[in-house]
Enzyme design. Sequence first.
Site, PDB file in Angstrom:
ATOM      1  N   ILE A  36       0.831  -1.210   0.000  1.00 37.23           N
ATOM      2  CA  ILE A  36       0.000   0.000   0.000  1.00 37.23           C
ATOM      3  C   ILE A  36       0.867   1.262   0.000  1.00 37.23           C
ATOM      4  O   ILE A  36       0.405   2.347  -0.367  1.00 37.23           O
ATOM      5  CB  ILE A  36      -0.954  -0.016   1.232  1.00 37.23           C
ATOM      6  CG1 ILE A  36      -2.171   0.852   0.993  1.00 37.23           C
ATOM      7  CG2 ILE A  36      -0.228   0.363   2.515  1.00 37.23           C
ATOM      8  CD1 ILE A  36      -3.275   0.668   2.028  1.00 37.23           C
ATOM      9  N   HIS A 109       6.052 -12.326   5.758  1.00 38.95           N
ATOM     10  CA  HIS A 109       5.951 -11.770   4.408  1.00 38.95           C
ATOM     11  C   HIS A 109       7.333 -11.468   3.865  1.00 38.95           C
ATOM     12  O   HIS A 109       8.264 -11.181   4.618  1.00 38.95           O
ATOM     13  CB  HIS A 109       5.093 -10.505   4.385  1.00 38.95           C
ATOM     14  CG  HIS A 109       5.523  -9.435   5.342  1.00 38.95           C
ATOM     15  ND1 HIS A 109       5.198  -9.464   6.683  1.00 38.95           N
ATOM     16  CD2 HIS A 109       6.253  -8.307   5.164  1.00 38.95           C
ATOM     17  CE1 HIS A 109       5.705  -8.398   7.277  1.00 38.95           C
ATOM     18  NE2 HIS A 109       6.359  -7.678   6.378  1.00 38.95           N
TER      19      HIS A 109
HETATM   20  P1  5GP Z   1       7.146  -4.805   7.454  1.00 42.60           P
HETATM   21  O1  5GP Z   1       7.731  -3.559   8.042  1.00 42.60           O
HETATM   22  O2  5GP Z   1       6.281  -5.541   8.453  1.00 42.60           O
HETATM   23  O3  5GP Z   1       8.172  -5.676   6.811  1.00 42.60           O
HETATM   24  O4  5GP Z   1       6.238  -4.327   6.247  1.00 42.60           O
HETATM   25  C1  5GP Z   1       4.852  -4.293   6.275  1.00 42.60           C
HETATM   26  C2  5GP Z   1       4.396  -3.684   4.963  1.00 42.60           C
HETATM   27  O5  5GP Z   1       3.002  -3.824   4.880  1.00 42.60           O
HETATM   28  C3  5GP Z   1       4.716  -2.193   4.794  1.00 42.60           C
HETATM   29  O6  5GP Z   1       5.540  -1.997   3.667  1.00 42.60           O
HETATM   30  C4  5GP Z   1       3.335  -1.545   4.620  1.00 42.60           C
HETATM   31  O7  5GP Z   1       3.324  -0.495   3.675  1.00 42.60           O
HETATM   32  C5  5GP Z   1       2.476  -2.712   4.186  1.00 42.60           C
HETATM   33  N1  5GP Z   1       1.076  -2.607   4.594  1.00 42.60           N
HETATM   34  C6  5GP Z   1       0.604  -2.262   5.819  1.00 42.60           C
HETATM   35  N2  5GP Z   1      -0.741  -2.269   5.815  1.00 42.60           N
HETATM   36  C7  5GP Z   1      -1.118  -2.628   4.559  1.00 42.60           C
HETATM   37  C8  5GP Z   1      -2.398  -2.816   3.937  1.00 42.60           C
HETATM   38  O8  5GP Z   1      -3.455  -2.649   4.541  1.00 42.60           O
HETATM   39  N3  5GP Z   1      -2.395  -3.188   2.631  1.00 42.60           N
HETATM   40  C9  5GP Z   1      -1.227  -3.384   1.927  1.00 42.60           C
HETATM   41  N4  5GP Z   1      -1.353  -3.744   0.650  1.00 42.60           N
HETATM   42  N5  5GP Z   1      -0.009  -3.221   2.488  1.00 42.60           N
HETATM   43  C10 5GP Z   1       0.037  -2.843   3.788  1.00 42.60           C
END
Ligand code: 5GP
Length: 127
Positions: A36, A109
């Site tokens: 997103i 992820h």
């Molecule tokens: P992390 O920091 O956990 O590796 O990354 C989480 C990712 O999830 C971030 O890049 C953030 O932009 C993405 N993200 C968070 N909420 C959402 C959402 O509701 N939809 C999508 N498509 N991505 C999300």
Amino acid sequence: MPYEYDDQNVFAKILRGDIPNKTVVETEHTLAFHDINAQAPVHVLVIPKGAYVNYDHFGAEATAAEITDFTRTLAKLTADLGVAPDGGGGYRLIANSGEAAIQEVPHMHVHILGGRPLGAILARAAS
Ligand code: 5GP
């Protein structure tokens, strides 16, 4: 220590269909969708459908079928997204896991980033 999975995390909600997403591909065990808040022209998140907190958890407890499906789906995606090293310029995979990596969403992820030069692997920290 057993892994504790919070089923209220945002990716669990996406998997349940409670929150919309821009799906790139969906297989039996894996979902890929656009981040997103894209940090590069290509920024896709690949997640297992199973309830795994982080990469450690997935690697330790996912079934062979889940791991194979995840790995093959991700590998095929890089070509489909046009960022395969062979002709597409290449990509970076990031799997933030836990506090030091500032993992925001506690569902395993892998980020696929590409479409521009990505710079050094890490920003230089003060210490
Ligand atoms: P992390 O920091 O956990 O590796 O990354 C989480 C990712 O999830 C971030 O890049 C953030 O932009 C993405 N993200 C968070 N909420 C959402 C959402 O509701 N939809 C999508 N498509 N991505 C999300």
